[in-house]
Design a protein around this motif. Structure first.
Motif, short mmCIF file in Angstrom:
data_model
loop_
_atom_site.label_atom_id
_atom_site.label_comp_id
_atom_site.label_asym_id
_atom_site.label_seq_id
_atom_site.Cartn_x
_atom_site.Cartn_y
_atom_site.Cartn_z
N LEU A 170 14.24 21.52 2.87
CA LEU A 170 15.34 22.27 2.27
C LEU A 170 16.65 21.97 2.97
CD1 LEU A 170 13.65 25.75 1.81
CD2 LEU A 170 14.67 24.41 -0.04
N ARG A 171 17.71 21.91 2.19
CA ARG A 171 19.03 21.85 2.80
C ARG A 171 19.33 23.18 3.46
NH1 ARG A 171 22.62 25.09 0.58
NH2 ARG A 171 22.45 25.72 -1.59
N GLU A 172 20.28 23.20 4.39
CA GLU A 172 20.70 24.47 4.96
C GLU A 172 21.25 25.36 3.85
OE1 GLU A 172 23.64 26.24 8.47
OE2 GLU A 172 23.32 24.08 8.26
N GLY A 173 20.78 26.58 3.77
CA GLY A 173 21.18 27.49 2.69
C GLY A 173 20.25 27.46 1.50
N GLY A 174 19.33 26.48 1.47
CA GLY A 174 18.35 26.42 0.39
C GLY A 174 17.38 27.58 0.47
N VAL A 175 16.76 27.92 -0.66
CA VAL A 175 15.96 29.14 -0.75
C VAL A 175 14.50 28.82 -1.05
CG1 VAL A 175 15.58 31.28 -2.05
CG2 VAL A 175 17.90 30.60 -1.40
N LEU A 176 13.61 29.45 -0.30
CA LEU A 176 12.19 29.46 -0.59
C LEU A 176 11.89 30.77 -1.31
CD1 LEU A 176 9.25 28.51 -0.39
CD2 LEU A 176 9.20 29.41 1.95
N HIS A 177 11.41 30.67 -2.55
CA HIS A 177 11.15 31.84 -3.39
C HIS A 177 9.66 31.89 -3.70
CE1 HIS A 177 12.26 34.17 -7.35
NE2 HIS A 177 11.39 34.83 -6.60
N CYS A 178 9.00 32.93 -3.23
CA CYS A 178 7.57 33.13 -3.48
C CYS A 178 7.37 34.40 -4.31
CB CYS A 178 6.79 33.26 -2.17
SG CYS A 178 6.93 31.86 -1.05
#
Length: 241
Positions: A170-178
């Motif tokens: 992930l880029r910085e600021g990218g989101v992991l959504h579970c």
């Protein structure tokens, strides 16, 4: 089922499949005529074999769009809805379910979408060997197999090792959504993600996100869970550092 090159391979990574516990089981259930025709017609254009042989060129595949990786998409209805709602985002959707792969291709073609690619194989191999560090805008893991029996908990995909691998892509600021409708798994996800130094919880409360956060559409698995009286939990964590 398909001639070489005409559709998804049964074992794209071959001997690159190292000995480790996997979070999925390949399912080659019945493929409908419409799904089969979509695979035969569209796989060479929109399909990706996760063989671990070479990195993917995401800017070329998606015409420079920022890319979100969706791990496990079922029959693809929610993927298509998200892709149609946000054409400025490319969705790289990975699964091992052949009917679902065919159905997603069929639906994407029907809706005239150009921002969806369908990957066949192991998401860990895709993340580790085929995606560059910092190359993803987001990672989505919606309703993964909860492996409810205690002896199978080690098969759950959301573990510390997976979380750190996802963070690295992930880029910085990218989101992991579970998201999950299995409460014990939701608690495990929250614990694993909260413990990680690579992420910060987007939810102001520091717990679960608001219902169906970030415009996530209702999935087939979600409807099944709701029909059983399950509570659906979303978790959104932003990449830091």
């Amino acid at each position: 089922m398909f001639s070489p090159g005409a559709g998804p391979a049964a074992d794209p990574a071959g001997d690159r499949h190292e000995r480790r516990i996997r979070s999925f089981q390949p399912r080659r259930s019945r493929v409908t005529p419409a799904q089969r025709q979509a695979l035969l017609r569209l796989w060479r254009r929109w399909g990706i074999e996760v063989d671990g042989a070479a990195p993917l060129d995401l800017p070329r595949l998606f015409g420079g769009l920022p890319v979100v990786l969706e791990i496990g998409f079922g029959m693809g209805e929610a993927t298509v809805e998200m892709a149609a709602a946000d054409p400025g985002i490319g969705i790289l959707a990975i699964d091992v379910h052949t009917p679902g792969q065919g159905n997603l291709l069929r639906l994407a073609e029907r809706e005239g979408l150009t921002n969806v690619r369908v990957a066949n194989g192991d998401a860990i191999i895709l993340l580790r060997e085929m995606l560059a560090p910092g190359s993803l805008e987001g990672v989505r893991v919606f309703f993964p197999d909860p492996w409810p029996k205690k002896r199978h908990h080690k098969r759950r995909i959301v573990q510390p090792e997976f979380v750190e691998l996802a963070a690295s892509r992930l880029r910085e600021g990218g989101v992991l959504h579970c998201a999950t409708d299995w409460e014990p798994y939701a608690e495990q996800m929250l614990d694993v993600l909260t413990t990680s130094r690579s992420f910060v919880n987007v939810a102001p409360s520091g717990g679960f996100a608001a219902d169906r956060a970030a415009g996530r559409p209702v999935t087939r698995f979600e409807r099944q869970g709701l029909a059983k009286g399950h509570v659906v939990r979303d978790l959104l964590f932003r990449r830091i550092g």
